[in-house]
Design an enzyme around this catalytic site. Structure first.
Site, PDB file in Angstrom:
ATOM      1  N   ASN A 234      53.913  -8.439  -8.118  1.00  0.00           N
ATOM      2  CA  ASN A 234      53.803  -7.640  -9.350  1.00  0.00           C
ATOM      3  C   ASN A 234      54.572  -8.224 -10.531  1.00  0.00           C
ATOM      4  O   ASN A 234      54.215  -7.972 -11.678  1.00  0.00           O
ATOM      5  CB  ASN A 234      54.150  -6.168  -9.094  1.00  0.00           C
ATOM      6  CG  ASN A 234      55.571  -5.967  -8.661  1.00  0.00           C
ATOM      7  OD1 ASN A 234      56.220  -6.890  -8.168  1.00  0.00           O
ATOM      8  ND2 ASN A 234      56.073  -4.772  -8.826  1.00  0.00           N
TER       9      ASN A 234
ATOM     10  N   GLY B 161      60.012  -6.354  -2.003  1.00  0.00           N
ATOM     11  CA  GLY B 161      58.690  -5.967  -1.527  1.00  0.00           C
ATOM     12  C   GLY B 161      58.725  -4.558  -0.976  1.00  0.00           C
ATOM     13  O   GLY B 161      59.580  -3.749  -1.353  1.00  0.00           O
ATOM     14  N   SER B 162      57.802  -4.289  -0.061  1.00  0.00           N
ATOM     15  CA  SER B 162      57.660  -2.920   0.428  1.00  0.00           C
ATOM     16  C   SER B 162      58.791  -2.558   1.395  1.00  0.00           C
ATOM     17  O   SER B 162      59.390  -3.429   2.041  1.00  0.00           O
ATOM     18  CB  SER B 162      56.315  -2.779   1.131  1.00  0.00           C
ATOM     19  OG  SER B 162      56.277  -3.637   2.242  1.00  0.00           O
TER      20      SER B 162
ATOM     21  N   GLY C 181      60.551  -4.735   4.341  1.00  0.00           N
ATOM     22  CA  GLY C 181      62.000  -4.868   4.193  1.00  0.00           C
ATOM     23  C   GLY C 181      62.733  -4.454   5.455  1.00  0.00           C
ATOM     24  O   GLY C 181      63.719  -5.094   5.856  1.00  0.00           O
TER      25      GLY C 181
ATOM     26  N   GLU D  15      65.297  -5.536  -1.901  1.00  0.00           N
ATOM     27  CA  GLU D  15      64.916  -4.721  -3.062  1.00  0.00           C
ATOM     28  C   GLU D  15      63.556  -4.120  -2.737  1.00  0.00           C
ATOM     29  O   GLU D  15      62.550  -4.828  -2.728  1.00  0.00           O
ATOM     30  CB  GLU D  15      64.809  -5.588  -4.327  1.00  0.00           C
ATOM     31  CG  GLU D  15      66.099  -6.257  -4.734  1.00  0.00           C
ATOM     32  CD  GLU D  15      67.166  -5.283  -5.199  1.00  0.00           C
ATOM     33  OE1 GLU D  15      66.815  -4.142  -5.569  1.00  0.00           O
ATOM     34  OE2 GLU D  15      68.346  -5.654  -5.177  1.00  0.00           O
TER      35      GLU D  15
ATOM     36  N   CYS E 161      57.853  -1.315  -9.220  1.00  0.00           N
ATOM     37  CA  CYS E 161      58.765  -0.569  -8.345  1.00  0.00           C
ATOM     38  C   CYS E 161      59.465   0.523  -9.126  1.00  0.00           C
ATOM     39  O   CYS E 161      59.921   1.504  -8.567  1.00  0.00           O
ATOM     40  CB  CYS E 161      59.769  -1.506  -7.711  1.00  0.00           C
ATOM     41  SG  CYS E 161      60.578  -2.541  -8.914  1.00  0.00           S
TER      42      CYS E 161
ATOM     43  N   GLU F 252      70.309  -7.092  -8.043  1.00  0.00           N
ATOM     44  CA  GLU F 252      69.875  -8.349  -8.636  1.00  0.00           C
ATOM     45  C   GLU F 252      70.283  -8.355 -10.104  1.00  0.00           C
ATOM     46  O   GLU F 252      70.718  -7.339 -10.647  1.00  0.00           O
ATOM     47  CB  GLU F 252      68.367  -8.492  -8.502  1.00  0.00           C
ATOM     48  CG  GLU F 252      67.959  -8.532  -7.036  1.00  0.00           C
ATOM     49  CD  GLU F 252      66.678  -9.284  -6.800  1.00  0.00           C
ATOM     50  OE1 GLU F 252      66.744 -10.433  -6.342  1.00  0.00           O
ATOM     51  OE2 GLU F 252      65.615  -8.712  -7.069  1.00  0.00           O
TER      52      GLU F 252
HETATM   53  P1  NAD Z   1      55.010  -6.740   0.680  1.00  0.00           P
HETATM   54  O1  NAD Z   1      56.194  -6.202   1.411  1.00  0.00           O
HETATM   55  O2  NAD Z   1      53.685  -6.544   1.290  1.00  0.00           O
HETATM   56  O3  NAD Z   1      55.168  -8.316   0.445  1.00  0.00           O
HETATM   57  C1  NAD Z   1      56.262  -8.890  -0.223  1.00  0.00           C
HETATM   58  C2  NAD Z   1      56.447 -10.317   0.258  1.00  0.00           C
HETATM   59  O4  NAD Z   1      56.818 -10.290   1.637  1.00  0.00           O
HETATM   60  C3  NAD Z   1      55.193 -11.171   0.178  1.00  0.00           C
HETATM   61  O5  NAD Z   1      55.558 -12.475  -0.198  1.00  0.00           O
HETATM   62  C4  NAD Z   1      54.678 -11.138   1.603  1.00  0.00           C
HETATM   63  O6  NAD Z   1      53.869 -12.265   1.920  1.00  0.00           O
HETATM   64  C5  NAD Z   1      55.964 -11.157   2.392  1.00  0.00           C
HETATM   65  N1  NAD Z   1      55.878 -10.621   3.769  1.00  0.00           N
HETATM   66  C6  NAD Z   1      54.977  -9.732   4.259  1.00  0.00           C
HETATM   67  N2  NAD Z   1      55.222  -9.503   5.580  1.00  0.00           N
HETATM   68  C7  NAD Z   1      56.302 -10.248   5.917  1.00  0.00           C
HETATM   69  C8  NAD Z   1      57.055 -10.427   7.118  1.00  0.00           C
HETATM   70  N3  NAD Z   1      56.733  -9.802   8.239  1.00  0.00           N
HETATM   71  N4  NAD Z   1      58.121 -11.254   7.093  1.00  0.00           N
HETATM   72  C9  NAD Z   1      58.479 -11.873   5.948  1.00  0.00           C
HETATM   73  N5  NAD Z   1      57.811 -11.770   4.790  1.00  0.00           N
HETATM   74  C10 NAD Z   1      56.735 -10.955   4.755  1.00  0.00           C
HETATM   75  O7  NAD Z   1      55.081  -6.112  -0.798  1.00  0.00           O
HETATM   76  P2  NAD Z   1      54.032  -6.299  -1.982  1.00  0.00           P
HETATM   77  O8  NAD Z   1      52.830  -5.474  -1.694  1.00  0.00           O
HETATM   78  O9  NAD Z   1      53.859  -7.744  -2.305  1.00  0.00           O
HETATM   79  O10 NAD Z   1      54.859  -5.649  -3.205  1.00  0.00           O
HETATM   80  C11 NAD Z   1      54.830  -4.289  -3.498  1.00  0.00           C
HETATM   81  C12 NAD Z   1      56.120  -3.622  -3.034  1.00  0.00           C
HETATM   82  O11 NAD Z   1      57.230  -4.290  -3.611  1.00  0.00           O
HETATM   83  C13 NAD Z   1      56.234  -2.182  -3.498  1.00  0.00           C
HETATM   84  O12 NAD Z   1      56.714  -1.390  -2.443  1.00  0.00           O
HETATM   85  C14 NAD Z   1      57.276  -2.243  -4.618  1.00  0.00           C
HETATM   86  O13 NAD Z   1      57.993  -1.057  -4.840  1.00  0.00           O
HETATM   87  C15 NAD Z   1      58.149  -3.339  -4.136  1.00  0.00           C
HETATM   88  N6  NAD Z   1      58.907  -3.931  -5.256  1.00  0.00           N
HETATM   89  C16 NAD Z   1      60.243  -3.670  -5.322  1.00  0.00           C
HETATM   90  C17 NAD Z   1      60.998  -4.171  -6.378  1.00  0.00           C
HETATM   91  C18 NAD Z   1      62.480  -3.904  -6.453  1.00  0.00           C
HETATM   92  O14 NAD Z   1      63.183  -4.649  -7.128  1.00  0.00           O
HETATM   93  N7  NAD Z   1      63.003  -2.865  -5.824  1.00  0.00           N
HETATM   94  C19 NAD Z   1      60.376  -4.964  -7.352  1.00  0.00           C
HETATM   95  C20 NAD Z   1      59.004  -5.202  -7.249  1.00  0.00           C
HETATM   96  C21 NAD Z   1      58.282  -4.696  -6.177  1.00  0.00           C
END
Ligand code: NAD
Length: 497
Positions: free
Chosen positions: A154, A230-231, A235, A252, A286, A466
């Site tokens: 995003n 990420g999600s 996480g 995060e 997020c 961060e």
């Molecule tokens: P996601 O968790 O699906 O993926 C994030 C990253 O993790 C990608 O690069 C993905 O390929 C990798 N990944 C997926 N499975 C993995 C595993 N098993 N081991 C290691 N890496 C893995 O998230 P997304 O759909 O790309 O992003 C959306 C999410 O990110 C939302 O929940 C959003 O709230 C969150 N987000 C948080 C912040 C923050 O700073 N708090 C900022 C932006 C987005």
């Protein structure tokens, strides 16, 4: 139509395909017929090569004086400025963001580079008196080693910059694993790092699936730190692997952010904030506003203003400057948001506007969802508790300031928050009582600046932040150094008591 890019991994200063030769595709979410890029489907063997390169480079890089390390980062800022428009257009095509927001994403990378370039001449530690005579005491920051940076789609430039730049200025080497939806943006960014002249192996990029590349990085014994955005689900998995393998980990994660609008608020101002917070980046932030907690005395009026304003938003390709709301990033996101509308119907929320996939005319080739307002939402409903990550906002009526704060806090997340009020006492109470990493007074839930800490409480993260100097605490270890110039053994806590 622009020619598709062929993206490669970047390992030890070389652009390379996956060892297997396998590739994946990145397509334009506003028109899936357009191929934006192909990129390597890497595996553990590619990760091994990147980790080896980063480990070897670390031996020298940690010894480069921090102001000299910062010189490369300053060059990144210059190159990002030079390529801002090109990169913003690529981003808009690759992940759908409205072009003005894509420019903002690149600008955040520039701000971040300028900030951490300056940090190369600070990285302050402390000096403090020793309790013993003729003894000197100080703290210094030490790099950690090889860092894996796993990022979402995003903010495809800003988030990698938030991680890479503080990591590098502290003396670490890095391996970026970007999201599979934004490989071309990541490759463009790493080309900039290449052009900035970083020594071979200091910066590396490995593309591929999270379940393959991300997992291999997290489990790798020679990775010292994982910084993940990420999600919450991913996480949790990464957190447990890092716990098991004794890695430092910064998480995060998601949010379920709320904006409170009190009875004494400037409603026009609160309306601007709500529309931007809920529908900016198609709700895929997020920090997006996904709950509006409206005081009962202004609820009806504010709701009709919001519906009227939302009806005027233009859906379309992000690259079109007239677009207000771009597509969702992929078909899975479209299904996810549609699924939450089914939940909303089941829970008896009322759809005031939107609520459907938008597929009229050219929109039929993209992943578009109408900006949606749900009314009659109560705090216990799933739509009020779970992260939807799309252009959907829930309206919840509140009777008092105290009730608004209670409902705002009643979620497993704690990232961003906002209150619109004309009462300074309430504003300060809100600052004190809201459980979130970020609180805006008379501003929307989105709009972080790079020199302040960014992150959240509760299940939004694991206590790290961060950006700003807080990121230095993620990417460095403190060492305490004692210099005894007394010429004799001095036993602390014994000889001086
Ligand atoms: P996601 O968790 O699906 O993926 C994030 C990253 O993790 C990608 O690069 C993905 O390929 C990798 N990944 C997926 N499975 C993995 C595993 N098993 N081991 C290691 N890496 C893995 O998230 P997304 O759909 O790309 O992003 C959306 C999410 O990110 C939302 O929940 C959003 O709230 C969150 N987000 C948080 C912040 C923050 O700073 N708090 C900022 C932006 C987005």
């Amino acid at each position: 139509m622009t020619t598709p890019k062929t993206c490669l991994n970047y390992i030890n200063g070389q652009w390379l395909p996956a060892k297997s030769g396998a590739t994946l595709e990145s397509r334009n979410p506003a028109d899936w017929r357009q191929l934006v890029a192909t990129f390597p489907r890497s595996e553990a063997v590619d990760v091994d090569a990147a980790v080896e390169a980063a480990r070897n480079a670390y031996r020298q890089w940690r010894l480069v004086p921090a102001p000299a390390r910062a010189g490369y980062i300053y060059r990144v800022a210059e190159l990002l400025i030079q390529h801002k428009e090109e990169l913003a257009q690529l981003m808009s095509r690759e992940m759908g963001k409205a072009i003005a927001e894509a420019r903002g994403d690149v600008q955040e990378g520039i701000d971040c580079a300028l900030y951490y370039a300056g940090e190369g001449r600070r990285l302050f530690g402390q000096t403090t008196p020793s309790e013993m005579p003729n003894k000197f005491a100080m703290t210094v920051r030490m790099p950690i080693g090889v860092c894996a940076l796993i990022t979402p789609w995003n903010f495809p430039v800003a988030i990698p910059c938030w991680k890479a730049l503080p990591a590098l200025v502290c003396g670490n080497t890095i391996i970026l694993k970007p999201a599979g939806d934004t490989p071309a943006c990541a490759s463009f960014l790493i080309q900039i790092f290449h052009d900035a002249g970083f020594p071979e192996g200091v910066v590396n990029l490995v593309h591929g699936f999270g379940s393959e590349v991300g997992k291999a990085l997290t489990e790798h014994p020679d990775i010292d730190l994982v910084s993940f955005t990420g999600s919450s689900q991913t996480g949790a998995e990464i957190g447990s692997t890092c716990g098991r393998t004794h890695k430092r980990v910064c998480l995060e994660l998601g949010g379920k952010n709320a904006q409170i609008v009190m009875d004494d608020a400037d409603l026009e101002l609160a309306l601007e904030g709500a529309v931007w917070g809920a529908f900016g980046t198609t709700g895929q932030r997020c920090t997006a506003t996904s709950r509006l907690l409206l005081h009962r005395d202004i609820k009806d009026k504010f709701t009709s203003m919001l519906v009227e304003r939302t009806a005027k938003l233009r859906l379309g390709a992000g690259i079109d400057p007239n677009t207000n709301v771009g597509p969702l990033v992929n078909v899975a996101q479209l299904q996810r948001v549609s699924g939450y509308l089914e939940v909303a119907h089941f829970e008896k929320a009322k759809v005031l506007i939107g609520g459907k996939i938008a597929n009229i005319g050219d929109l039929k080739y993209g992943f578009f969802f109408e900006p949606t307002i749900l009314d009659n939402v109560t705090p216990d409903m799933r739509v009020a508790r779970e992260e939807i990550f799309g252009p959907v906002v829930s309206l919840i009526e509140v009777n008092s300031f105290e009730e608004a704060i209670k409902i705002l806090n009643d979620t497993p997340y704690g990232l961003s928050s906002s209150i619109y009020t004309g009462d300074v006492n309430r504003a300060f109470q809100a600052m004190r009582d809201i459980e979130a990493g970020i609180t805006y007074i008379n501003g929307p839930t989105i709009g972080a600046e790079v020199h302040l800490p960014f992150g959240g409480v509760k299940q939004t993260g694991n206590g790290h932040r961060e950006a700003g100097t807080a990121a230095l605490d993620v990417f460095s270890e403190w060492k305490s150094v004692y210099v005894d110039f007394s010429g004799r053994l001095q036993r602390a806590q014994i000889d001086n008591h």
